[in-house]
Design a protein around this motif. Structure first.
Motif, short mmCIF file in Angstrom:
data_model
loop_
_atom_site.label_atom_id
_atom_site.label_comp_id
_atom_site.label_asym_id
_atom_site.label_seq_id
_atom_site.Cartn_x
_atom_site.Cartn_y
_atom_site.Cartn_z
N UNK A 150 36.72 34.77 51.24
CA UNK A 150 36.29 35.27 49.92
C UNK A 150 37.45 36.01 49.24
N UNK B 253 39.47 34.86 45.79
CA UNK B 253 39.61 35.79 44.66
C UNK B 253 41.06 35.84 44.17
N UNK C 249 42.01 32.63 42.40
CA UNK C 249 41.41 32.51 41.05
C UNK C 249 42.16 33.39 40.05
N UNK D 208 44.05 32.15 36.67
CA UNK D 208 43.79 32.71 35.34
C UNK D 208 45.07 33.24 34.71
N UNK E 88 47.03 30.35 33.40
CA UNK E 88 46.45 29.83 32.16
C UNK E 88 46.79 30.74 30.98
N UNK F 17 36.28 36.41 27.67
CA UNK F 17 36.13 37.80 28.11
C UNK F 17 37.13 38.04 29.23
N UNK G 237 38.12 40.00 32.45
CA UNK G 237 37.62 40.93 33.45
C UNK G 237 38.70 41.88 33.92
N UNK G 238 38.26 43.01 34.46
CA UNK G 238 39.22 43.97 35.00
C UNK G 238 39.32 43.87 36.51
N UNK H 140 29.42 39.01 31.71
CA UNK H 140 30.28 38.93 32.90
C UNK H 140 31.30 40.06 32.98
N UNK H 141 31.87 40.45 31.83
CA UNK H 141 32.88 41.51 31.83
C UNK H 141 32.28 42.82 32.32
N UNK I 225 31.60 42.51 36.06
CA UNK I 225 32.83 42.63 36.86
C UNK I 225 33.31 44.08 36.90
N UNK I 226 33.11 44.81 35.82
CA UNK I 226 33.50 46.23 35.80
C UNK I 226 32.63 47.02 36.78
N UNK J 202 33.75 46.38 40.31
CA UNK J 202 34.98 47.13 40.61
C UNK J 202 34.66 48.56 41.02
N UNK K 32 31.36 40.23 46.00
CA UNK K 32 32.71 39.64 45.96
C UNK K 32 32.63 38.15 45.63
N UNK K 33 31.66 37.46 46.23
CA UNK K 33 31.50 36.02 45.99
C UNK K 33 31.04 35.75 44.56
N UNK L 267 31.77 37.62 41.99
CA UNK L 267 32.97 37.84 41.18
C UNK L 267 33.84 36.57 41.17
N UNK L 268 34.00 35.95 42.35
CA UNK L 268 34.77 34.70 42.45
C UNK L 268 34.16 33.59 41.60
N UNK M 88 34.82 34.10 37.93
CA UNK M 88 36.21 33.73 37.63
C UNK M 88 36.37 32.21 37.61
N UNK M 89 35.69 31.51 38.56
CA UNK M 89 35.78 30.04 38.60
C UNK M 89 35.28 29.44 37.28
N UNK N 146 35.21 30.97 34.38
CA UNK N 146 36.14 31.31 33.30
C UNK N 146 37.35 30.37 33.34
N UNK N 147 37.81 30.03 34.55
CA UNK N 147 38.93 29.10 34.69
C UNK N 147 38.54 27.72 34.13
#
Lengths: 58, 260
Positions: free
Chosen positions: A31, A35, A38, A42, A45, A54, A56-57, B18-19, B22-23, B26, B228-229, B231-232, B235-236, B238-239
């Motif tokens: 995992x 991360x 990814x 990003x 890109x 959006x 992310x932080x 999502x933002x 994700x915050x 964190x 954590x997963x 979050x991944x 991101x996937x 968003x990519x």
């Protein structure tokens, strides 16, 4: 706990705890590595000029 | 009621962004990691300090990894069920993310439940495996997990794969009560319930407390890995969106110029 070493069925106890630790550790590492990969994708890109809707932080 | 506070989304609606999610991850993640490591250490210390069982001897300690793994295998599936309902009923944007992210973690815990059960069964039952109702229904759970992971990966369109997987998750949920009550409905080599049962736990307190601590540690570990997963997975997506945007730009350079 020291009484466990060399005790009857010690191999079974060690195997059960060992396989649990190995699988959970492998899952966690996988995992974390996904991360990092990814985030790298990003970043690549964004460097290529593709903006995210959006940001992310995390 | 036209103030900013009144317009501000709250609870699950706020987390649909999502933002914002994700915050939150964190902030929460470091606390979850520290609590998980702490509880796992306490649970392992308690588990290895218990006296031998009068019937099972030292092998009773296998219970402290086997039972929490089984609880989490079924718990992860229930997270997927709530995700499936979120997809089909409320159409929450993070519902499919939550369900999809729980699948590999649930599959890992299911595998551990089967593996540690088999290792415990050999010295206690004299066999690694028997096709009784509990073991078989638990193996079916692993197959359902693997099938769902394959389904999510096979269907490219996210909305379509989310709906298809949600239906399969809900159908597969029928297996959860079968696992739970298999030891009561059928004659099985596997013992009956000893913690969650009518009349209270049948375990002696010196076995029960380390088991509950390990159960809580595994629950925290699940939450940690699941966040954590998730979050991944965000991101996937968003990519994927960014790559599609890039591909559209390459196909239509005029549109790309005018959109700047």
């Amino acid at each position: 706990m020291s009484a466990l070493f060399g005790a009857k069925y010690f191999g079974f106890i060690l195997s059960a705890f060992g396989i649990t630790a190995a699988v959970l550790l492998a899952l966690t590492i996988w995992i974390v590595l996904v991360h990092k990969s990814r985030l790298r994708q990003l970043d690549a890109l964004e460097k290529a000029g593709i903006k995210r809707a959006s940001r992310p932080n995390g | 009621m036209t103030t900013d506070a009144a317009n501000k989304p709250s609870g699950l609606t706020a987390l649909a962004n999502p933002t914002r999610f994700l915050a939150l991850v964190r902030i929460v993640l470091p606390y979850l990691v520290v609590s998980t490591v702490l509880l796992l250490s306490i649970g392992l210390w308690m588990g290895f300090s218990v006296p031998d069982d009068y019937q099972q001897g030292r092998t009773v300690r296998i219970m402290f990894v086997h039972v929490p793994s089984v609880w989490m295998a079924m718990g992860a599936y229930m997270v997927m069920v709530s995700g499936a309902l979120g997809v089909l009923v409320w159409r929450h944007p993070l519902a499919d993310v939550a369900a999809r992210s729980a699948a590999p973690i649930g599959a890992a815990f299911t595998f551990l439940g089967l593996a540690t059960g088999s290792i415990w069964g050999r010295p206690m039952w004299g066999t690694w495996w028997v096709w009784d109702a509990r073991l078989t229904s638990f193996l079916v759970l692993l197959i359902i997990y693997l099938g769902l992971i394959a389904l999510w990966n096979a269907v490219e369109e996210p909305a379509k794969s989310a709906r298809m997987a949600a239906v399969v998750v809900l159908v597969g949920a029928l297996n959860i009560p079968i696992i739970r009550f298999s030891v009561e409905w059928f004659t099985t080599l596997h013992q009956g319930p000893s913690v969650m049962r009518a009349g209270g736990p049948s375990l002696a307190p010196h076995f029960l407390y380390p088991l509950l601590v390990m159960g809580l540690a595994f629950l925290l570990l699940f939450f940690t890995l699941h966040l954590m997963a998730m979050r991944n997975e965000i991101l996937r997506r968003q990519i994927r969106t960014a790559q599609r945007k890039a591909a559209r730009g390459h196909r239509n350079p005029v549109a790309r110029e005018t959109s700047k």
